[in-house]
Write an enzyme that holds these catalytic residues in place. Structure first.
Site, PDB file in Angstrom:
ATOM      1  N   SER A  38      38.336  44.227  46.476  1.00 25.40           N
ATOM      2  CA  SER A  38      39.952  45.168  45.809  1.00 25.40           C
ATOM      3  C   SER A  38      39.948  45.265  47.084  1.00 25.40           C
ATOM      4  CB  SER A  38      39.317  46.014  44.913  1.00 25.40           C
ATOM      5  OG  SER A  38      38.578  46.687  45.504  1.00 25.40           O
ATOM      6  N   LYS A  39      41.332  45.617  47.468  1.00 20.25           N
ATOM      7  CA  LYS A  39      41.570  46.741  48.573  1.00 20.25           C
ATOM      8  C   LYS A  39      41.005  47.216  48.794  1.00 20.25           C
ATOM      9  CE  LYS A  39      46.445  45.109  48.366  1.00 20.25           C
ATOM     10  NZ  LYS A  39      47.625  45.770  48.097  1.00 20.25           N
ATOM     11  N   ARG A  40      40.367  48.447  47.822  1.00 15.90           N
ATOM     12  CA  ARG A  40      39.513  49.406  47.861  1.00 15.90           C
ATOM     13  C   ARG A  40      38.457  49.183  48.377  1.00 15.90           C
ATOM     14  NH1 ARG A  40      39.946  51.724  43.317  1.00 15.90           N
ATOM     15  NH2 ARG A  40      41.754  50.195  42.786  1.00 15.90           N
TER      16      ARG A  40
END
Ligand code: GLU
Length: 473
Positions: A254-256
């Site tokens: 994920s982006k994180r």
């Protein structure tokens, strides 16, 4: 039948790795069958879609070399069509207007939760034989809902996951068209904005899509879509849902968590052919083949051997794949890429004469173009040898030899053979061995202890730079 596939990213962010992989599979499947690949931008999330993201996505596709035969199509330019199809579904009894306000829907869900039920739309505006609907409130703009079959199962044979069956009881009457939100482009207010599951069906139908590859987060959307296809009497495409890509922590990327854009890999010095090769293998295999060209992939990619279980993103393997491609890459091309990389560091160099042989010499020991640029930058920007290296390799006893070397290098022709001959003479003159002299020259000229063969390395540098750096002793 002509095979037609598509990729349909939403421009709410960059083209992420999962979508790039699906794009690759869709593209390769179309190319394998001599079919067509369509590019569609699903921009109906007006609040979150941006032009920047559109450009980024198209740039990533271009960089990967995933060429499309049609498009890019933009859903926000097709509102009239969705409106017309929604009207058609209302006329045929497959859809209806619903005037529930958000507050009513909240209260409906709240009551269902209180009764321990799964939340769902209760069908209060769904027309039924003998049912009297309430009068339409004048101050509420209605949505259009699809009248989902109340029972039975939706079955399909997924190209990746095999047979899937989902009960209609699991899904409710989906909103297919809603009033345009504030900020929507002019024209949208009269027509409304379609939801994903509706626009995707109208588009896949209109665009003649025969095979849909996408991420498996859409498995639960597929029954709605199949029901809408059926209500429209439209031919059903085949569906293939690819499992997610996991990060090295075993969690979904994920982006994180480690997911960066495709173009970030370009900027980090990866080659598009390496990226494609690596992405292809993340969820698909052809025997034990690890390295293959895009032509081989097209020849082999017939939709079989797609993995059912999630793949794990492995940066070390990607680096290995990239290193293999770097070794094989044309030096003039690498020189261009390196020059661009150096330019981003404000080191402006023509990608010509000096860069091409430098790429040839250094590429074998590099993983990325960024590393290649690190090596080559030493030819143009002052180096700062580490104190430890200076102490270990450039001791007092070597200084006379380094001074003679500098003198000899002043006079000779500037090529590898002459540099090698000059070094040999200095070794003989000072009774030294190459493993004593070479590290000193490396540290002073390149700022590193280990380099490829020192005569080859020095010949890449300009004579002036070498003399200047040897003058430091
Ligand atoms: N816009 C959707 C997405 O990016 C497309 C899914 C599909 O391929 O149907 O996830």
């Amino acid at each position: 039948m002509t095979i037609r596939t598509r990729i349909a990213p939403s421009p709410t962010g960059f083209l992420h790795l999962g979508t790039a992989r699906t794009a690759l599979y869709s593209w390769a499947y179309a190319r394998h069958h001599g079919g067509q690949f369509v590019m569609r931008i699903e921009d109906t999330d007006v609040a979150r879609s941006t032009q920047d993201a559109v450009e980024q996505i198209l740039e990533a596709m271009r960089w990967l070399g995933l060429d499309y035969d049609e498009g890019p199509f933009f859903q926000m330019q097709r509102l009239e069509r969705y409106h017309a199809v929604a009207e058609q579904l209302i006329a045929s009894g497959h859809a209806y207007r619903c005037w529930c306000t958000p507050e009513e829907l909240d209260a409906m869900r709240e009551a269902q939760r209180a009764r321990g039920q799964k939340t769902h739309y209760d069908g209060r505006w769904r027309p039924e034989p003998g049912k009297t609907l309430p009068p339409a409130p004048a101050d509420v703009q209605p949505v259009v809902r699809f009248r989902n079959p109340p029972d039975g199962f939706v079955n399909w044979d997924d190209l990746v996951k095999g047979p899937i069956s989902i009960g209609n009881a699991e899904i409710d009457d989906l909103i297919i068209l809603r009033p345009a939100p504030e900020g929507a482009p002019a024209g949208a207010s009269a027509l409304g904005v379609p939801t994903y599951n509706f626009a995707v069906v109208v588009d896949d139908w209109d665009m003649g899509i025969t095979h849909v590859f996408r991420g498996d987060e859409h498995v639960n959307n597929t029954p709605w879509q199949i029901n809408i296809f059926r209500a429209l009497g439209a031919p059903l495409p085949e569906f293939g849902h690819c499992p997610v890509i996991l990060g090295d922590d075993g969690q979904k990327l994920s982006k994180r968590r480690g997911a960066v854009s495709v173009t970030a890999y370009r900027d980090a010095g990866y080659l598009p052919e390496a990226m494609l090769n690596y992405l292809a293998r993340l969820g698909w295999s052809h025997g034990d083949e690890e390295l293959f060209t895009r032509e081989q992939m097209v020849a082999w990619f017939d939709g079989s051997h797609l993995a059912r279980s999630p793949a794990q993103w492995d940066p070390a393997k990607l680096a290995w794949v990239n290193a293999q491609y770097l070794k094989k890459a044309d030096d003039a091309r690498l020189a261009e890429l390196t020059a661009a990389q150096l330019a981003s560091r404000n080191v402006v160099v023509e990608p010509t004469s000096s860069l091409v042989p430098a790429c040839a010499l250094y590429k074998d020991r590099c993983t990325t173009v960024v590393e290649l640029a690190d090596w080559i930058e030493t030819m143009f920007v002052d180096v700062a040898p580490k104190q430890d290296d200076l102490e270990a390799h450039v001791g007092e006893t070597l200084r006379p030899a380094l001074r003679s070397l500098r003198e000899r290098l002043t006079e000779i022709d500037w090529d590898k053979a002459s540099i090698a001959a000059a070094m040999k003479q200095v070794l003989a003159e000072h009774q030294l061995k190459m493993p004593q002299l070479a590290p000193a020259v490396r540290v002073l000229v390149c700022g590193r202890r280990d380099t490829p063969s020192i005569d080859a390395v020095l010949s890449l540098f300009s004579r002036e730079v070498v003399l200047l750096r040897l003058r430091a002793v």
